[in-house]
Design an enzyme around this catalytic site. Structure first.
Site, PDB file in Angstrom:
ATOM      1  N   ASN A   1      -0.677  -0.353 -37.410  1.00 47.94           N
ATOM      2  CA  ASN A   1      -0.430  -0.199 -38.845  1.00 47.94           C
ATOM      3  C   ASN A   1       0.192   1.171 -39.080  1.00 47.94           C
ATOM      4  O   ASN A   1      -0.490   2.192 -39.003  1.00 47.94           O
ATOM      5  CB  ASN A   1      -1.747  -0.341 -39.611  1.00 47.94           C
ATOM      6  CG  ASN A   1      -1.587  -0.111 -41.100  1.00 47.94           C
ATOM      7  OD1 ASN A   1      -0.481  -0.130 -41.631  1.00 47.94           O
ATOM      8  ND2 ASN A   1      -2.693   0.113 -41.784  1.00 47.94           N
ATOM      9  N   TRP A   2       1.488   1.190 -39.357  1.00 48.65           N
ATOM     10  CA  TRP A   2       2.207   2.457 -39.539  1.00 48.65           C
ATOM     11  C   TRP A   2       1.868   3.142 -40.861  1.00 48.65           C
ATOM     12  O   TRP A   2       2.208   4.302 -41.052  1.00 48.65           O
ATOM     13  CB  TRP A   2       3.710   2.221 -39.473  1.00 48.65           C
ATOM     14  CG  TRP A   2       4.219   1.782 -38.138  1.00 48.65           C
ATOM     15  CD1 TRP A   2       3.511   1.681 -36.963  1.00 48.65           C
ATOM     16  CD2 TRP A   2       5.562   1.401 -37.821  1.00 48.65           C
ATOM     17  NE1 TRP A   2       4.326   1.257 -35.944  1.00 48.65           N
ATOM     18  CE2 TRP A   2       5.594   1.078 -36.439  1.00 48.65           C
ATOM     19  CE3 TRP A   2       6.736   1.299 -38.561  1.00 48.65           C
ATOM     20  CZ2 TRP A   2       6.759   0.656 -35.804  1.00 48.65           C
ATOM     21  CZ3 TRP A   2       7.898   0.879 -37.928  1.00 48.65           C
ATOM     22  CH2 TRP A   2       7.909   0.565 -36.559  1.00 48.65           C
ATOM     23  N   LYS A   3       1.264   2.425 -41.784  1.00 53.82           N
ATOM     24  CA  LYS A   3       0.967   2.954 -43.114  1.00 53.82           C
ATOM     25  C   LYS A   3       2.263   3.480 -43.763  1.00 53.82           C
ATOM     26  O   LYS A   3       3.333   2.925 -43.524  1.00 53.82           O
ATOM     27  CB  LYS A   3      -0.150   3.989 -43.043  1.00 53.82           C
ATOM     28  CG  LYS A   3      -1.417   3.420 -42.369  1.00 53.82           C
ATOM     29  CD  LYS A   3      -2.621   4.287 -42.520  1.00 53.82           C
ATOM     30  CE  LYS A   3      -3.820   3.617 -41.863  1.00 53.82           C
ATOM     31  NZ  LYS A   3      -5.072   4.385 -42.065  1.00 53.82           N
TER      32      LYS A   3
ATOM     33  N   HIS B   1      -6.637  -3.981 -46.927  1.00 54.04           N
ATOM     34  CA  HIS B   1      -6.953  -2.750 -46.209  1.00 54.04           C
ATOM     35  C   HIS B   1      -7.796  -1.841 -47.097  1.00 54.04           C
ATOM     36  O   HIS B   1      -7.657  -1.835 -48.314  1.00 54.04           O
ATOM     37  CB  HIS B   1      -5.656  -2.046 -45.788  1.00 54.04           C
ATOM     38  CG  HIS B   1      -5.875  -0.931 -44.819  1.00 54.04           C
ATOM     39  ND1 HIS B   1      -6.256   0.335 -45.217  1.00 54.04           N
ATOM     40  CD2 HIS B   1      -5.781  -0.892 -43.461  1.00 54.04           C
ATOM     41  CE1 HIS B   1      -6.382   1.106 -44.147  1.00 54.04           C
ATOM     42  NE2 HIS B   1      -6.106   0.396 -43.077  1.00 54.04           N
TER      43      HIS B   1
ATOM     44  N   GLU C   1      -7.646   1.156 -47.798  1.00 54.55           N
ATOM     45  CA  GLU C   1      -6.867   2.038 -48.665  1.00 54.55           C
ATOM     46  C   GLU C   1      -6.356   1.300 -49.887  1.00 54.55           C
ATOM     47  O   GLU C   1      -6.240   1.888 -50.976  1.00 54.55           O
ATOM     48  CB  GLU C   1      -5.724   2.661 -47.859  1.00 54.55           C
ATOM     49  CG  GLU C   1      -6.237   3.644 -46.824  1.00 54.55           C
ATOM     50  CD  GLU C   1      -5.301   3.870 -45.657  1.00 54.55           C
ATOM     51  OE1 GLU C   1      -5.694   4.625 -44.755  1.00 54.55           O
ATOM     52  OE2 GLU C   1      -4.195   3.284 -45.633  1.00 54.55           O
TER      53      GLU C   1
ATOM     54  N   GLU D   1     -12.989  -2.862 -40.166  1.00 55.82           N
ATOM     55  CA  GLU D   1     -12.639  -1.442 -40.137  1.00 55.82           C
ATOM     56  C   GLU D   1     -13.691  -0.635 -40.899  1.00 55.82           C
ATOM     57  O   GLU D   1     -13.651  -0.570 -42.124  1.00 55.82           O
ATOM     58  CB  GLU D   1     -11.242  -1.221 -40.726  1.00 55.82           C
ATOM     59  CG  GLU D   1     -10.947  -2.022 -41.995  1.00 55.82           C
ATOM     60  CD  GLU D   1      -9.751  -1.507 -42.770  1.00 55.82           C
ATOM     61  OE1 GLU D   1      -8.905  -0.847 -42.165  1.00 55.82           O
ATOM     62  OE2 GLU D   1      -9.701  -1.748 -43.987  1.00 55.82           O
TER      63      GLU D   1
ATOM     64  N   GLY E   1      -9.021   7.228 -39.548  1.00 54.16           N
ATOM     65  CA  GLY E   1      -8.289   8.476 -39.652  1.00 54.16           C
ATOM     66  C   GLY E   1      -9.155   9.718 -39.612  1.00 54.16           C
ATOM     67  O   GLY E   1      -8.686  10.823 -39.879  1.00 54.16           O
TER      68      GLY E   1
ATOM     69  N   SER F   1      -9.763   4.661 -35.738  1.00 53.03           N
ATOM     70  CA  SER F   1      -9.578   5.707 -34.728  1.00 53.03           C
ATOM     71  C   SER F   1      -9.562   5.151 -33.303  1.00 53.03           C
ATOM     72  O   SER F   1     -10.142   5.731 -32.386  1.00 53.03           O
ATOM     73  CB  SER F   1     -10.651   6.792 -34.871  1.00 53.03           C
ATOM     74  OG  SER F   1     -10.569   7.412 -36.148  1.00 53.03           O
TER      75      SER F   1
ATOM     76  N   GLY G   1      -4.152   2.720 -36.253  1.00 53.85           N
ATOM     77  CA  GLY G   1      -3.433   3.516 -37.232  1.00 53.85           C
ATOM     78  C   GLY G   1      -2.533   4.551 -36.591  1.00 53.85           C
ATOM     79  O   GLY G   1      -1.488   4.244 -36.020  1.00 53.85           O
ATOM     80  N   GLY G   2      -2.950   5.816 -36.638  1.00 54.14           N
ATOM     81  CA  GLY G   2      -2.111   6.924 -36.193  1.00 54.14           C
ATOM     82  C   GLY G   2      -1.600   6.797 -34.772  1.00 54.14           C
ATOM     83  O   GLY G   2      -0.459   7.191 -34.482  1.00 54.14           O
TER      84      GLY G   2
END
Length: 258
Positions: free
Chosen positions: A10-12, A102, A104, A174, A180, A220, A241-242
């Site tokens: 997920n590049w966000k 998600h 967010e 999640e 993150g 993470s 994610g990251g």
């Protein structure tokens, strides 16, 4: 029944359309150079809307065997909904997966379980696969109510779904406190909730459906911890994610069994 692992990045709100083609190329080249067998796991990138057309063109022209999709979708088919993107728009771009719910989106846009369920239905009706997110905040975890809370999300989101519909989708657990933050649920933590999700699916929609549905862990995930997480019996993939913004690192995650 063997469930094919799904490793989704997920590049966000990162990576413009030029950077997207470079990242996808580097990811695929890294996987190919390592001799990755694309039948062992699904590699998926979940990109911003503006990146999807370049990714589609690249994958078509080069014959890349990764899947791609979007990070959200509208519950509306069309009309005066400024800024919204419909399922028909995304299906024309050959998206396979769409993330819905998600944490967010829940936190910053007030999305409810009922809205998320409606979005998941729209995605299924359009012939794509929703990755439906669920998970608890830190205060709920500290109270020891994570299973109760997440199972309640599952009940609310999939109310009115058929067993056939649920079998087609992906569920992403999640824990919000691990997204993150560098914190990560232990493999046992991930298994506890993912196992509870599968048990509730079996209770509500039947054992056959529960055996088919794929459940990811997200929060993470890194190449250093993915193997232990994926060793859990009810964890069928990762929502990353990251770490998915770095081709080499995400390739290692995708190839967790190598």
């Amino acid at each position: 029944m063997a469930r094919t692992p799904i490793m989704a990045g997920n590049w966000k709100m990162n990576i413009n359309h030029l950077e997207a083609t470079h990242l996808v190329q580097k990811l695929v080249w890294t996987l190919d150079d390592a001799g990755f067998n694309y039948t062992d796991a699904e590699a998926v990138v979940l990109a911003p809307f503006t990146d999807l057309r370049p990714i589609q063109s690249l994958c078509e022209s080069e014959g890349f065997r990764i899947s791609f999709g979007a990070q959200d979708v509208s519950v509306h088919d069309e009309g005066a909904y400024t800024g919204e993107i419909s399922t028909s728009m995304l299906s024309k771009l050959d998206c396979t997966y769409i993330v819905v719910g998600h944490s967010e989106r829940r936190e910053y846009h007030g999305e409810t379980n009922e809205l998320i369920g409606a979005k998941a239905k729209k995605v299924l009706d359009a012939g794509m696969i929703p990755i439906v997110c669920c998970g608890e905040a830190l205060d709920i975890r500290k109270e020891g109510k994570q299973v109760e809370y997440v199972v309640g999300q599952i009940d609310a989101m999939f109310n009115g779904f058929t067993a056939e519909e649920v079998a087609k989708l992906v569920i992403a657990y999640e824990p919000i406190w691990a997204i993150g933050t560098g914190e990560v649920a232990t493999p046992a933590d991930a298994q506890e909730v993912c196992g509870a999700i599968r048990a509730r699916i079996a209770e509500t929609f039947g054992a056959n459906t529960a055996e088919k549905v794929r459940i990811q862990y997200g929060g993470s995930v890194k190449s250093s911890n993915v193997k232990d997480i994926m060793a859990q019996p009810d964890v069928d993939g990762a929502l990353v994610g990251g770490a998915s913004l770095k081709a080499e690192e995400f390739a290692k995650i995708v190839m967790f069994n190598n």
